[in-house]
Design a protein around this motif. Structure first.
Motif, PDB file in Angstrom:
ATOM      1  N   ASP A 160       0.587  -0.654   0.394  1.00 32.99           N
ATOM      2  CA  ASP A 160      -0.305   0.060  -0.137  1.00 32.99           C
ATOM      3  C   ASP A 160       1.172   1.365  -0.255  1.00 32.99           C
ATOM      4  O   ASP A 160       2.091   0.975   0.453  1.00 32.99           O
ATOM      5  CB  ASP A 160      -0.921   0.067   1.722  1.00 32.99           C
ATOM      6  CG  ASP A 160      -1.871  -0.873   0.878  1.00 32.99           C
ATOM      7  OD1 ASP A 160      -2.293  -1.551   0.061  1.00 32.99           O
ATOM      8  OD2 ASP A 160      -2.134  -1.625   1.999  1.00 32.99           O
ATOM      9  N   ARG A 161       0.463   2.754  -0.692  1.00 36.83           N
ATOM     10  CA  ARG A 161       1.101   3.608  -0.217  1.00 36.83           C
ATOM     11  C   ARG A 161      -0.191   4.687   0.166  1.00 36.83           C
ATOM     12  O   ARG A 161      -0.930   5.111   0.045  1.00 36.83           O
ATOM     13  CB  ARG A 161       1.832   3.928  -2.181  1.00 36.83           C
ATOM     14  CG  ARG A 161       2.682   2.778  -2.261  1.00 36.83           C
ATOM     15  CD  ARG A 161       3.675   3.422  -3.638  1.00 36.83           C
ATOM     16  NE  ARG A 161       4.527   2.849  -3.772  1.00 36.83           N
ATOM     17  CZ  ARG A 161       4.565   2.885  -5.373  1.00 36.83           C
ATOM     18  NH1 ARG A 161       4.557   2.886  -6.533  1.00 36.83           N
ATOM     19  NH2 ARG A 161       6.401   2.283  -5.333  1.00 36.83           N
ATOM     20  N   GLN A 162       0.884   6.207   0.100  1.00 42.20           N
ATOM     21  CA  GLN A 162      -0.728   7.219  -0.246  1.00 42.20           C
ATOM     22  C   GLN A 162       0.640   8.758   0.221  1.00 42.20           C
ATOM     23  O   GLN A 162       0.671   9.296   0.838  1.00 42.20           O
ATOM     24  CB  GLN A 162      -0.638   7.030   1.825  1.00 42.20           C
ATOM     25  CG  GLN A 162      -1.749   8.101   1.944  1.00 42.20           C
ATOM     26  CD  GLN A 162      -2.829   8.333   3.966  1.00 42.20           C
ATOM     27  OE1 GLN A 162      -2.293   7.862   4.451  1.00 42.20           O
ATOM     28  NE2 GLN A 162      -4.017   8.332   3.481  1.00 42.20           N
ATOM     29  N   SER A 163       0.233   8.762  -1.108  1.00 46.55           N
ATOM     30  CA  SER A 163       1.001   9.927  -1.785  1.00 46.55           C
ATOM     31  C   SER A 163       0.528   9.733  -3.304  1.00 46.55           C
ATOM     32  O   SER A 163       0.724   9.367  -3.238  1.00 46.55           O
ATOM     33  CB  SER A 163       2.603   9.816  -1.335  1.00 46.55           C
ATOM     34  OG  SER A 163       3.871   8.850  -2.084  1.00 46.55           O
TER      35      SER A 163
ATOM     36  N   SER B 138      -4.274   4.516   1.543  1.00 50.49           N
ATOM     37  CA  SER B 138      -3.867   3.865   2.351  1.00 50.49           C
ATOM     38  C   SER B 138      -4.320   4.605   3.857  1.00 50.49           C
ATOM     39  O   SER B 138      -3.183   5.218   3.696  1.00 50.49           O
ATOM     40  CB  SER B 138      -3.589   2.216   2.920  1.00 50.49           C
ATOM     41  OG  SER B 138      -3.456   2.095   3.893  1.00 50.49           O
ATOM     42  N   GLY B 139      -5.066   4.319   4.427  1.00 48.25           N
ATOM     43  CA  GLY B 139      -4.907   5.451   5.807  1.00 48.25           C
ATOM     44  C   GLY B 139      -4.042   4.644   7.298  1.00 48.25           C
ATOM     45  O   GLY B 139      -3.547   4.869   8.149  1.00 48.25           O
ATOM     46  N   THR B 140      -3.612   3.238   6.472  1.00 48.95           N
ATOM     47  CA  THR B 140      -1.595   2.925   7.221  1.00 48.95           C
ATOM     48  C   THR B 140      -0.527   3.850   6.497  1.00 48.95           C
ATOM     49  O   THR B 140       0.241   3.649   7.762  1.00 48.95           O
ATOM     50  CB  THR B 140      -1.631   1.680   6.545  1.00 48.95           C
ATOM     51  OG1 THR B 140      -1.224   1.968   5.532  1.00 48.95           O
ATOM     52  CG2 THR B 140      -3.202   1.016   6.219  1.00 48.95           C
ATOM     53  N   GLY B 141      -0.907   4.521   5.364  1.00 50.03           N
ATOM     54  CA  GLY B 141       0.063   5.604   5.500  1.00 50.03           C
ATOM     55  C   GLY B 141       0.795   4.520   5.074  1.00 50.03           C
ATOM     56  O   GLY B 141       2.469   5.693   3.989  1.00 50.03           O
TER      57      GLY B 141
END
Length: 466
Positions: free
Chosen positions: A205-208, A326-329
């Protein structure tokens, strides 16, 4: 745990005290012999031969091309001989980094024609991988080709056959196949540490914005500065689109989406650890959740693959997940789940946690027995207690295992070291065209499944769609 698995584990624990999975290891015998909780830290000091000079060319000098070249040049005896890219700004950047005398070109065939180049790194858009690889093999170059090895499943056998025909070294760039962490997980799995494997859960997962491939586009981007007509020589004809050139992973016309970028890492790692040739059936689903920027490849995707029972491994199911908001960061993990525990693989760090069922069957607690009459409950309790000892009723306990790669360890450098060792010595590479295709095909089949909304059947032995 079966007697066979127990014996296998004992042999494994005895062996790792004297030898390592690679070149050098700290003594682990005292920890291994006691079979108790341990932190196995491998001090990796692999000696790299600086024998023969290898001159390398780079085709595709984008993000990965920069990283690949910087890593390759850390291997003693490797020198840069030329760089090819379609965008003029990257060729200017190449000279700024490596000197004005560096050979640069927008035509990869000019680079392949150079007799002073021994090996090439292919880090282009996915749609060009197979074409350039076959041309480079025909020119007698050793090849390090970024994953996925091919853009289409139909290209795979052609690359394998070309490598066999010309006999040159070809390694695919999924560096986890050279990881000491995954090698340790592979050993633990083979030793029966978690019993019989039945499921693998793999997440990336990613978040950026950058993680979702919204790379910065230069102000001078145009059909001329990107050599657009050459770029689309192997694709359908399309009007110039700066996003398709610089954000190419997000577009099916030139890239392979999350499946080709990230599922492929999870697949190559899983195949390495399990010795698998691949799944028999593949299904995926996805959605456009957040990055609604014109892309036509989903930003959230999940896949389910079924692996058959084979001599290499028992039947198991693999689940794949990529979430670009993803809210996991953001996270990357492969979890191997067996009948007696789990192996968690996070980068090059490994944790094993055990959960072993008692020998005696369940009785009492959240069980139907409390719904029976009192006489029946008491009778059955006596029978159960007479048949099973207190020890047999309890879950066997085994301490966790933790393995950490040494600080600063790089599987990327290891992968290039292995590649150049193969170029120098002729020994087999760690990720050849066959391995690369067996990882790429199921990943690409996820895209086929998503767009066609159907289960894809795959023959992993003969490497063909069914």
């Amino acid at each position: 745990m079966s007697k066979q698995n127990q014996a296998s584990r004992r042999r494994f624990l005895q062996q790792i005290g004297a030898t390592s999975i690679l070149a050098a290891a700290s003594p682990l015998s005292s920890l291994a012999a006691k079979e108790k909780a341990e932190e196995r830290i491998l001090h990796y000091e692999k000696k790299i031969s600086s024998a023969d000079k290898i001159r390398v060319g780079v085709i595709g000098f984008g993000i990965q091309g920069h990283y690949d070249l910087a890593t390759a040049l850390q291997v003693p005896g490797v020198e840069l001989a030329g760089i090819c890219d379609l965008y003029t700004g990257r060729l200017e950047n190449a000279k700024e980094l490596y000197g004005n005398d560096l050979f640069t070109t927008r035509n990869y065939k000019e680079l392949l024609d150079k007799s002073d180049i021994d090996a090439v790194i292919i880090a282009t858009t996915d749609c060009w991988h197979a074409h350039i690889t076959k041309d480079a093999l025909a020119k007698g170059k050793a090849i390090y080709c970024e994953k996925p090895m091919v853009y289409k499943i139909s290209e795979g056998m052609g690359v394998i056959e070309a490598q066999k025909k010309y006999g040159k070294v070809l390694q695919v760039g999924s560096q986890r196949v050279s990881s000491i962490g995954l090698a340790k997980a592979k050993e633990l799995l083979a030793a029966g540490e978690i019993g019989k494997l039945n499921m693998v859960n793999a997440v990336y997962d990613r978040q950026s914005a950058i993680g979702a491939w919204e790379y910065t586009i230069p102000d001078d981007a145009s059909a001329a500065t990107t050599d657009w007509e050459r770029f689309i020589e192997v694709t359908e004809k399309m009007p110039y689109d700066s996003k398709k050139f610089f954000w190419w992973r997000a577009f099916k016309e030139v890239g392979t989406g999350v499946a080709g970028d990230l599922f492929i890492h999870l697949l190559s790692g899983t195949h390495f650890m399990t010795n698998s040739k691949g799944p028999a059936s593949i299904y995926s689903t996805g959605q456009f959740s957040y990055w609604k920027d014109g892309r036509n490849m989903p930003d959230v995707m999940a896949g389910v693959m079924q692996y058959a029972d084979t001599p290499e491994h028992p039947a198991f199911q693999l689940t794949l997940q990529v979430n670009f908001i993803s809210g996991t960061g953001g996270q990357e993990e492969i979890r191997l789940i067996g009948s007696e525990g789990v192996i968690d693989v996070k980068g090059n760090n490994i944790t094993v946690h055990h959960s072993i069922m008692p020998e005696a069957p369940g009785f009492g607690g959240y069980d139907s027995v409390f719904t029976f009459s009192k006489d029946m409950r008491e009778k059955m309790q006596k029978e159960y207690d007479a048949k099973w000892t207190e020890a047999q009723k309890k879950r066997p306990k085994k301490d966790d295992i933790v393995f950490k790669a040494p600080q600063g360890y790089s599987d990327h450098l290891d992968h290039f070291t292995n590649f150049f060792d193969s170029v120098r010595t002729g020994k087999p590479v760690v990720e050849d065209a066959t391995f690369g295709f067996r990882a790429a095909a199921p990943a690409l089949a996820c895209n086929e499944s998503f767009f066609q909304k159907k289960i894809i059947q795959w023959d992993p032995v003969n490497m063909k769609l069914v």
